[in-house]
Design a protein around this motif. Structure first.
Motif, PDB file in Angstrom:
ATOM      1  N   GLN A  44       0.808  -1.220   0.000  1.00 24.13           N
ATOM      2  CA  GLN A  44       0.000   0.000   0.000  1.00 24.13           C
ATOM      3  C   GLN A  44       0.842   1.271   0.000  1.00 24.13           C
ATOM      4  OE1 GLN A  44      -2.254   1.513   3.540  1.00 24.13           O
ATOM      5  NE2 GLN A  44      -4.045   0.894   2.341  1.00 24.13           N
ATOM      6  N   LYS A  45       1.861   1.325   0.843  1.00 25.29           N
ATOM      7  CA  LYS A  45       2.671   2.543   0.922  1.00 25.29           C
ATOM      8  C   LYS A  45       3.395   2.834  -0.388  1.00 25.29           C
ATOM      9  CE  LYS A  45       3.429   3.026   5.910  1.00 25.29           C
ATOM     10  NZ  LYS A  45       2.268   2.222   6.286  1.00 25.29           N
ATOM     11  N   LEU A  48       0.766   4.083  -2.903  1.00 24.95           N
ATOM     12  CA  LEU A  48       0.365   5.469  -2.638  1.00 24.95           C
ATOM     13  C   LEU A  48       1.451   6.449  -3.094  1.00 24.95           C
ATOM     14  CD1 LEU A  48      -1.317   5.092   0.867  1.00 24.95           C
ATOM     15  CD2 LEU A  48      -2.461   5.635  -1.286  1.00 24.95           C
ATOM     16  N   CYS A 235      -7.950   3.960   4.401  1.00 20.77           N
ATOM     17  CA  CYS A 235      -6.719   3.909   3.623  1.00 20.77           C
ATOM     18  C   CYS A 235      -5.589   4.575   4.411  1.00 20.77           C
ATOM     19  CB  CYS A 235      -6.898   4.603   2.272  1.00 20.77           C
ATOM     20  SG  CYS A 235      -5.431   4.486   1.224  1.00 20.77           S
ATOM     21  N   ASN A 236      -4.824   3.751   5.099  1.00 19.07           N
ATOM     22  CA  ASN A 236      -3.628   4.229   5.793  1.00 19.07           C
ATOM     23  C   ASN A 236      -3.931   5.257   6.883  1.00 19.07           C
ATOM     24  OD1 ASN A 236      -0.768   4.186   6.146  1.00 19.07           O
ATOM     25  ND2 ASN A 236      -0.558   6.052   4.933  1.00 19.07           N
ATOM     26  N   CYS A 237      -5.081   5.113   7.554  1.00 14.70           N
ATOM     27  CA  CYS A 237      -5.410   6.063   8.633  1.00 14.70           C
ATOM     28  C   CYS A 237      -6.174   5.336   9.749  1.00 14.70           C
ATOM     29  CB  CYS A 237      -6.217   7.248   8.102  1.00 14.70           C
ATOM     30  SG  CYS A 237      -7.723   6.804   7.194  1.00 14.70           S
ATOM     31  N   ASP A 261      -8.235  -2.318   6.793  1.00 11.14           N
ATOM     32  CA  ASP A 261      -7.507  -1.434   5.895  1.00 11.14           C
ATOM     33  C   ASP A 261      -7.910  -1.744   4.459  1.00 11.14           C
ATOM     34  OD1 ASP A 261      -5.774   0.477   5.034  1.00 11.14           O
ATOM     35  OD2 ASP A 261      -3.952  -0.446   5.819  1.00 11.14           O
ATOM     36  N   THR A 267      -7.830   1.208  -2.236  1.00 15.68           N
ATOM     37  CA  THR A 267      -6.776   2.195  -1.980  1.00 15.68           C
ATOM     38  C   THR A 267      -6.676   3.174  -3.140  1.00 15.68           C
ATOM     39  OG1 THR A 267      -5.466   0.718  -0.564  1.00 15.68           O
ATOM     40  CG2 THR A 267      -4.271   2.488  -1.674  1.00 15.68           C
ATOM     41  N   ASP A 272      -4.899   8.110   0.018  1.00 18.14           N
ATOM     42  CA  ASP A 272      -4.358   8.228   1.366  1.00 18.14           C
ATOM     43  C   ASP A 272      -5.291   9.033   2.270  1.00 18.14           C
ATOM     44  OD1 ASP A 272      -2.544   7.774   3.342  1.00 18.14           O
ATOM     45  OD2 ASP A 272      -0.947   9.025   2.516  1.00 18.14           O
TER      46      ASP A 272
END
Length: 279
Positions: A44-45, A48, A235-237, A261, A267, A272
Motif C-alpha cells: 500500500q505505501k 500510494l 486507507c492508511n489512517c 484497511d 486504496t 491516502d
C-alpha cells in the motif's frame, strides 16, 4: 460445501482469510506503466507513493472470465460470487461470463450465482458475510440467493476522501472543481445510489466535519441498527477509522462493527486518508 468468491476490491479481514470458505480474485492496477496485482503482495505505501508522483493517475483492470472460471473449481457445490458494482467495473460481467463458460464445460456439476454488489470495498465483504450466515443457518442455495439479494437492496455505502487528486487525474472531476475543493479544504461526502453508481450526498469544510456529516448520514439512513453489521475500511489512517467507530458507537448500537484497511483497488479510489463505511 460452499465457497464465497469476492473480487479483490472487497477486503477480507484476517479471520475471513483464515475461514476457508472465502477466495479473492485479483484485479490488476497500473500506474505509469507499472503493473501491480491486487493480492497478498500488494504494498500500500509503495502504491500510494507511485500514485502521488503520477501525472496521469492509476487505472485498474478487472479479472478475466478465465480467472473467475478457475475460482469456481474445487469441492464446493455452492459457489457465490460477489463483485464490484456493475456500474463501476467490468468485474461483474466478467464473473457472469466465467460462470456461463464453466457451466458449459461442467453441466450440472455445481450451482453458481454472481451478486452485483452495487457497492465496493467492505460493502462486498458484508455481502460475503451475509451469504455465510445464510449458508450456516442451513438455507438452500435458492434461499441464500434470495435473502442476500434482499440484503443488498437494503445496503448503503458512504465515503469521504482526503484528496480528490485521483478523481481529477482519472477525468472524473474537472480541474476547476478539484482546485476549488482543495483550495477551500472542501471534503465531499459521497455515497452509492440504488443502481450502484456514485453520488455526492453533501460536503463540509475540513475532514473532521465531513466525517461527522457522513456519520450523521449513516445513522439517518440505517434502520434497525441493532440487527445490522457495519463495516469501516480506511486507507492508511487507522486512528481516523478508530475515531469514526467510537463516534458511531456513541450514537447507535450496531450488532457488530468491523474495521479493516483498504486493499489495492479501494486504496486507488479512497487514496491516502480516505474512509469508507458500508452498512
Amino acid at each position: 460445501m460452499y465457497k464465497i468468491v469476492i473480487d479483490s476490491c472487497g477486503e477480507l479481514p484476517e479471520d475471513l482469510k483464515k475461514d476457508g470458505h472465502y477466495q479473492n480474485v485479483s484485479l490488476e492496477l497500473e500506474v505509469d506503466g507499472c503493473y501491480i496485482r491486487d493480492d497478498e503482495t500488494f504494498d500500500q505505501k509503495d502504491f500510494l507513493r507511485r500514485v502521488k508522483e503520477s501525472v496521469t493517475g492509476p487505472k485498474s483492470a478487472c479479472p478475466s472470465p478465465d480467472e473467475y472460471m478457475k475460482s469456481y473449481e474445487g469441492d464446493a457445490d455452492h459457489v457465490y460470487v460477489v463483485t464490484l458494482s456493475g456500474k463501476l467495473s467490468g468485474s461483474y460481467n466478467s464473473a457472469e461470463l466465467g460462470k456461463n463458460l464453466f457451466e458449459e464445460e461442467h453441466p450440472g456439476e455445481k450451482k453458481i450465482y454472481v451478486f452485483n454488489s452495487r457497492s465496493a470495498s467492505v460493502g462486498e465483504t458484508l455481502i460475503g458475510m451475509k451469504v455465510q450466515e445464510c449458508e450456516e443457518a442451513g438455507m438452500s442455495f435458492e434461499e441464500v440467493v434470495a435473502a442476500t439479494e434482499k440484503y443488498i437492496s437494503s445496503m448503503n455505502t458512504f465515503f469521504v476522501l482526503e484528496t480528490l487528486e485521483t478523481l481529477r487525474k482519472n477525468g472524473r472531476l474537472t480541474n476547476l472543481k478539484a482546485f476549488i475543493a482543495n483550495t477551500l479544504n472542501i471534503k465531499p461526502v459521497m455515497g452509492s445510489t440504488e443502481e450502484g453508481s456514485i453520488c455526492q450526498l453533501g460536503q463540509a469544510r475540513g475532514m473532521n466535519k465531513a466525517l461527522d456529516k457522513m456519520i450523521q448520514d449513516v445513522i439517518a439512513k440505517t434502520k434497525n441498527c441493532e440487527n445490522r453489521v457495519l463495516a469501516i475500511s480506511h486507507c492508511n489512517c487507522p486512528e481516523r477509522a478508530k475515531a469514526v467507530k467510537e463516534k458511531i458507537e456513541k450514537m447507535a448500537k450496531f450488532k457488530k462493527i468491523i474495521v479493516t484497511d483498504t486493499a489495492g483497488v479501494s486504496t486507488m479510489y479512497a487514496n491516502d486518508g480516505g474512509v469508507i463505511i458500508a452498512v
